[in-house]
Design an enzyme around this catalytic site. Structure first.
Site, short mmCIF file in Angstrom:
data_model
loop_
_atom_site.label_atom_id
_atom_site.label_comp_id
_atom_site.label_asym_id
_atom_site.label_seq_id
_atom_site.Cartn_x
_atom_site.Cartn_y
_atom_site.Cartn_z
N ASP A 6 8.73 45.27 2.75
CA ASP A 6 9.04 45.97 1.50
C ASP A 6 8.22 45.47 0.31
O ASP A 6 7.97 46.20 -0.64
CB ASP A 6 10.53 45.94 1.17
CG ASP A 6 11.14 44.55 1.22
OD1 ASP A 6 10.43 43.59 1.55
OD2 ASP A 6 12.35 44.42 0.95
N LYS A 64 19.70 38.35 6.16
CA LYS A 64 20.52 39.36 5.48
C LYS A 64 21.66 39.92 6.34
O LYS A 64 21.99 41.11 6.26
CB LYS A 64 19.64 40.51 4.96
CG LYS A 64 18.69 40.07 3.86
CD LYS A 64 17.84 41.19 3.31
CE LYS A 64 16.67 41.56 4.20
NZ LYS A 64 15.64 42.34 3.51
#
Length: 440
Positions: A167, A131
């Protein structure tokens, strides 16, 4: 789905894990909350360009949250690990000062949404950045240790990180706090990933205790599916271009077909191909449209939210932002169609992954906790997924997709509170055994 199941099993197998594309990391989180968790917990959430700190007060089913968002400057995202963790420690100090917590010892949960090999609930080794992050000196290191070292360098706050979670685990735990049938966590945002509850006997790499419950949450890291070439058979030229120009070419192949970081770019490449063939905008584009990464994923959601509206309000707004001034209604329709193909494929690919997990777990009824901007803001993603998963699961398996409310924050706090509760119970048992009164 056959490719996915095969990849999942390779990741779980002791002999095959080292070479497996999908790593299937055990998370050391064993059970969903039982509702007795109480107390104040700090949660950190780092998973993209924003970094959040939350103060969460738990009291059974009651949850109170206060949070603040801090930016991670580009220079820090690609700087050194020391700079990154000093920045995080600085933010924690600011937050604690604002909430009058400077002289309190407080347990902390860290949602760190990058691929990690966990070696314990509060020990996680970053395997590689994704990312857009590229901080030097973090890959191969324990992020809890790096955080604690940064806190010690300051010497003015007293926090102890009890749990690192991903997450996906956050989404699962946050939903499980309300719905005990939750057994899968799914992220569809900047990236994509999923976790689920697996039996210990299937988890060949398990090195923890074998006490009850005989299960553990597995962080699949399924974004890496296809890194070994197993998805070449469905990759398009557009996927190959997106991959070639990305910061991590050859990695996260499945993720690049699904997630928010890449979806807009896939659509842009298709639109540009049609334009160059004079099938769109009469062959005339704009500087903006020809710029890589300039067609944001939010544009896909906005354009599709026009639906059957013949005035194409949102689509025309996006065209204006891209400096496209000459277009027909047919151009609007075609761009809408391209966007819907790109997002429908993404939804179907994600559904295939979820259906594979549901069939593998073979539980009669499962709730899937879902978080992430793509799922949250795209007008049809939820419906497309419900329909496709229903077609792909074994008959008799019931499921529901549940929007996770702030999994990264609340989920981390719940895992930390559970860890805190278990540690206290263990201490009390030990004290009782040694004849020490509790609280001594």
């Amino acid at each position: 789905m056959d490719v996915m199941l095969d990849s999942f099993n390779q990741g779980l197998g002791k002999e095959t894990n080292a070479k497996a594309a999908v790593k299937m990391f055990p998370t050391y989180v064993r059970s969903v909350p039982d509702g007795t968790e109480t107390g104040k917990v700090l949660a950190l959430d780092l998973g993209g360009t924003n970094f959040r700190i939350l103060l969460i007060s738990l009291d059974g089913q009651e949850v109170n949250m206060e949070s603040k968002i801090f930016l991670i400057p580009q220079a820090i995202m690609t700087g050194t690990g020391e700079q990154l963790f000093d920045h995080i420690a600085e933010c924690i100090h600011k937050f604690m000062k604002d909430h009058d917590l400077l002289f309190h010892k407080i347990p902390l949960g860290f949602t760190f949404s990058f691929p990690c090999r966990q070696e314990g609930l509060n020990k996680a080794i970053l395997t590689h950045w994704t990312k857009g992050f590229k901080c030097a000196g973090v890959e191969g290191h324990d992020i809890v240790q790096l955080l604690h070292e940064a806190i010690e360098r300051r010497g003015d706050i007293d926090v102890n990180c009890l749990a690192v979670i991903n997450d996906t685990v956050g989404a699962l735990m946050s939903c499980a706090h309300e719905d005990r049938k939750c057994a899968v966590g799914l992220i569809l945002g900047t990236g994509t990933n999923a976790c689920y509850i697996e039996t210990l006997e299937n988890t060949e790499l398990w090195d923890g205790d074998t006490d009850e419950p005989h299960q553990v949450m597995i962080n699949t890291e399924w974004g890496a599916l296809g890194n070994d070439g197993s998805l070449d058979f469905i990759m398009t030229d557009y996927d190959k271009q997106v991959d070639k120009h990305s910061i991590n070419a050859g990695q996260q192949i499945y993720e690049k077909m699904i997630s928010g970081m890449y979806m807009g770019e896939i659509a842009r490449l298709v639109i540009e191909k049609l334009r160059k063939a004079k099938l769109l905008f009469n062959g005339k584009g704009s500087e903006e449209l020809s710029e890589r990464g300039r067609f944001y994923t939010k544009y896909v959601s906005e354009i599709e939210s026009d639906g059957d509206d013949s005035s194409f309000k949102c689509t025309k707004q996006v065209f204006a932002e891209l400096n496209l001034t000459k277009y027909t209604d047919e151009d609007c329709r075609i761009v809408q169609y391209v966007c819907s193909l790109v997002s429908t494929r993404a939804a179907y690919l994600a559904s295939a992954g979820i259906a594979t997990l549901l069939n593998k777990m073979n539980r009669p009824e499962v709730t899937i906790g879902v978080d992430g901007s793509l799922y949250r803001f795209h007008p049809h993603f939820h419906d497309l997924m419900e329909e496709k998963i229903r077609q792909l699961v074994k008959p008799g398996i019931k499921f529901k997709l549940m929007l996770s409310h702030d999994g990264s924050g609340k989920g981390a706090a719940i895992v930390t509170a559970v860890a805190n509760r278990l540690a206290l119970e263990k201490e009390q048992k030990l004290n009782a055994k040694n004849g020490i009164p509790n609280g001594e």
